[in-house]
Design a protein around this motif. Structure first.
Motif, PDB file in Angstrom:
ATOM      1  N   VAL A 146       0.871  -1.077  -0.076  1.00 33.37           N
ATOM      2  CA  VAL A 146      -0.116   0.018  -0.026  1.00 33.37           C
ATOM      3  C   VAL A 146       0.820   1.088  -0.083  1.00 33.37           C
ATOM      4  O   VAL A 146       1.781   1.333   0.879  1.00 33.37           O
ATOM      5  CB  VAL A 146      -1.011   0.047   1.224  1.00 33.37           C
ATOM      6  N   THR A 147       0.722   2.216  -0.883  1.00 42.00           N
ATOM      7  CA  THR A 147       1.425   3.207  -1.077  1.00 42.00           C
ATOM      8  C   THR A 147       0.731   4.656  -0.914  1.00 42.00           C
ATOM      9  O   THR A 147       1.213   5.624  -0.725  1.00 42.00           O
ATOM     10  CB  THR A 147       2.479   3.323  -2.405  1.00 42.00           C
ATOM     11  N   SER A 148      -0.553   4.534  -0.927  1.00 44.79           N
ATOM     12  CA  SER A 148      -1.592   5.584  -0.983  1.00 44.79           C
ATOM     13  C   SER A 148      -2.841   5.252  -0.535  1.00 44.79           C
ATOM     14  O   SER A 148      -3.225   4.212  -0.302  1.00 44.79           O
ATOM     15  CB  SER A 148      -1.582   6.286  -2.332  1.00 44.79           C
ATOM     16  N   LEU A 149      -3.623   6.231  -0.049  1.00 44.43           N
ATOM     17  CA  LEU A 149      -4.825   5.855   0.617  1.00 44.43           C
ATOM     18  C   LEU A 149      -5.817   5.215  -0.281  1.00 44.43           C
ATOM     19  O   LEU A 149      -6.403   4.098   0.071  1.00 44.43           O
ATOM     20  CB  LEU A 149      -5.431   7.100   1.041  1.00 44.43           C
ATOM     21  N   LYS A 150      -5.690   5.333  -1.843  1.00 46.36           N
ATOM     22  CA  LYS A 150      -6.805   4.930  -2.727  1.00 46.36           C
ATOM     23  C   LYS A 150      -6.018   3.189  -2.948  1.00 46.36           C
ATOM     24  O   LYS A 150      -7.108   2.523  -3.214  1.00 46.36           O
ATOM     25  CB  LYS A 150      -6.600   5.462  -4.266  1.00 46.36           C
ATOM     26  N   ASP A 151      -4.824   3.025  -2.440  1.00 44.24           N
ATOM     27  CA  ASP A 151      -4.541   1.525  -2.400  1.00 44.24           C
ATOM     28  C   ASP A 151      -5.410   0.459  -1.388  1.00 44.24           C
ATOM     29  O   ASP A 151      -5.223  -0.720  -1.377  1.00 44.24           O
ATOM     30  CB  ASP A 151      -3.053   1.421  -2.160  1.00 44.24           C
ATOM     31  N   ILE A 152      -5.849   1.409  -0.356  1.00 41.21           N
ATOM     32  CA  ILE A 152      -6.589   0.442   0.620  1.00 41.21           C
ATOM     33  C   ILE A 152      -7.743  -0.222  -0.006  1.00 41.21           C
ATOM     34  O   ILE A 152      -8.260  -1.604   0.814  1.00 41.21           O
ATOM     35  CB  ILE A 152      -7.259   1.483   1.780  1.00 41.21           C
ATOM     36  N   LYS A 153      -8.284   0.219  -1.115  1.00 41.13           N
ATOM     37  CA  LYS A 153      -9.194  -0.590  -1.690  1.00 41.13           C
ATOM     38  C   LYS A 153      -8.928  -2.036  -2.123  1.00 41.13           C
ATOM     39  O   LYS A 153      -7.704  -2.054  -2.715  1.00 41.13           O
ATOM     40  CB  LYS A 153      -9.927   0.099  -2.893  1.00 41.13           C
ATOM     41  N   GLY A 154      -9.459  -3.155  -1.610  1.00 40.52           N
ATOM     42  CA  GLY A 154      -8.992  -4.312  -1.995  1.00 40.52           C
ATOM     43  C   GLY A 154      -8.056  -5.149  -0.986  1.00 40.52           C
ATOM     44  O   GLY A 154      -7.650  -6.216  -1.208  1.00 40.52           O
ATOM     45  N   LYS A 155      -7.759  -4.328  -0.077  1.00 35.93           N
ATOM     46  CA  LYS A 155      -7.022  -4.741   0.975  1.00 35.93           C
ATOM     47  C   LYS A 155      -7.462  -5.426   2.144  1.00 35.93           C
ATOM     48  O   LYS A 155      -8.605  -4.914   2.380  1.00 35.93           O
ATOM     49  CB  LYS A 155      -5.865  -3.860   1.322  1.00 35.93           C
ATOM     50  N   LYS A 156      -6.850  -5.988   2.927  1.00 36.24           N
ATOM     51  CA  LYS A 156      -7.215  -6.604   4.372  1.00 36.24           C
ATOM     52  C   LYS A 156      -6.686  -5.808   5.265  1.00 36.24           C
ATOM     53  O   LYS A 156      -5.573  -5.699   5.537  1.00 36.24           O
ATOM     54  CB  LYS A 156      -6.838  -8.063   4.477  1.00 36.24           C
ATOM     55  N   ILE A 157      -7.433  -5.237   5.979  1.00 39.65           N
ATOM     56  CA  ILE A 157      -7.180  -4.167   7.060  1.00 39.65           C
ATOM     57  C   ILE A 157      -7.929  -4.503   8.305  1.00 39.65           C
ATOM     58  O   ILE A 157      -9.183  -4.784   8.408  1.00 39.65           O
ATOM     59  CB  ILE A 157      -7.619  -2.700   6.689  1.00 39.65           C
TER      60      ILE A 157
END
Length: 368
Positions: A146-157
């Motif tokens: 993840v390098t930016s806030l938009k990269d949170i989409k599709g990730k496991k948080i």
């Protein structure tokens, strides 16, 4: 965000959220761990209207007012001959259960469980009587994924648990990005993985999560493992202030022993004053208490950044609690609560006036 389906009752939130605690009981971290009488010497002075006051808090830096007040005997000093005993909890539902059952009288706790606890008893169980801390919550991610806030989409948080304060904040942030997540399952444009804070660093190291929206010191533990702070929740709030820890009391205990409650509040105010005037000593005292409770202290590369991100305040920041409740409603985790009367800041304001400090406001949610 699509319309979220509400829970059948608020009690469902507490029941589901409390489930991980059952597995932790065998490790000595059950819904209520050992009681700790940390008054190093016998209390001196006049006994108040109760022989004992039972106080609960979390072994977290966001509860440092209680950690330091316990460790340094600052709460006990104000109680005189009334003995303070302490219990530690890992999650809000367990502490609310203890308060409702009479196992504790006063507690340090986050806003979401305080709201739930007030609502599930139709406003008869607790009152918020003071503030303790603001801030100390961050979104930390694996910078390789993840390098930016938009990269949170599709990730496991990860968040600490379903319906807890950080879970609600993250779900609200997701909705503000225009993404959709089912609040109950955590499935959607982002996978929200409810993980106990004690387990989250290992989950991060194993790669089973890509990041976490968590309080301190868990956030700084992830950074120490190579994580990167992508967002500090304080940046999302006016003046960078939002309630992370309140002080609550059983209404029954408040009615029966207002002098004891006022003494605890006086101890809390004096503890916060000492913390803010002596940050290094206070940080060390909190870490000493954490070592006593967990068996090991926090290392400097975790303790120092975590401590800097928390503000210790007597103000309960009532307007932000109202906002957090609205976020929970929007996420479908809470039916519209009736929060009128959740605050009783009368005794706190008496203490603040006596100490020459500015009184605080209940945002119209106080006892009428």
């Amino acid at each position: 965000m699509s319309a979220a389906r509400p829970l059948t009752t608020l009690r469902t939130i507490a029941a589901i959220a409390a489930l991980p605690l059952l597995a932790l009981t065998a490790c000595g971290y059950g819904s209520e761990s050992k009681d700790n009488d940390t008054s190093k010497v016998a209390a001196e002075g006049k006994k108040l209207s109760a022989d004992t006051v039972r106080i609960g808090y979390f072994p977290n830096l966001t509860h440092a007012t209680a950690l330091v007040g316990d460790q340094e005997g600052l709460l006990q000093k104000e109680l005189g001959g009334t003995k303070a005993t302490y219990s530690q909890f890992n999650a809000g539902p367990a502490e609310i259960e203890a308060l409702n059952s009479g196992s504790i009288d006063i507690g340090w706790i986050g806003p979401s469980p305080a709201i739930n606890g007030y609502s599930t008893t139709d406003g008869k169980g607790l009152r918020i009587i003071g503030g303790s801390a603001s801030g100390g919550v961050k979104l930390v991610v694996n910078p390789d994924k993840v390098t930016s806030l938009k990269d949170i989409k599709g990730k496991k948080i990860a968040t600490p648990q379903l319906g807890n304060t950080q879970d609600v904040a993250f779900l609200n942030w997701i909705a503000e990005q225009g993404w959709t997540v089912d609040a109950q399952s955590g499935k959607g444009d982002v996978s929200v993985v409810r993980t106990d804070n004690k387990i989250t660093p290992d989950a991060y190291k194993s790669g089973s999560i890509d990041g976490a929206w968590v309080p301190e010191p868990t956030a700084s533990k992830l950074v120490a493992e190579g994580g990167k702070v992508l967002l500090d929740e304080a940046d999302l709030w006016p003046d960078k202030k939002f309630v992370i820890t309140n002080i609550i009391v059983s209404q029954k205990f408040l009615a029966a022993h207002p002098d004891v409650v006022q003494a605890v509040l006086r101890g809390s105010v004096k503890t916060n004053t000492w913390i803010n005037a002596n940050p290094d000593k206070a940080k060390a005292a909190a870490n000493t208490k954490l070592q006593e409770l967990s068996g090991k202290p926090l290392p400097a590369n975790v303790l120092d950044p975590a401590w800097k991100s928390i503000q210790f305040t007597d103000d309960p920041l009532a307007s932000t609690l109202n906002t957090e409740a609205a976020h929970a409603v929007k996420a479908g985790l809470l039916k519209q609560p009736k929060l009128d009367g959740i605050y009783d800041l009368t005794l706190l304001n008496k203490v603040l006036t006596a100490e020459g400090k500015t009184t605080v406001d209940d945002a119209g949610l106080g006892v009428k």
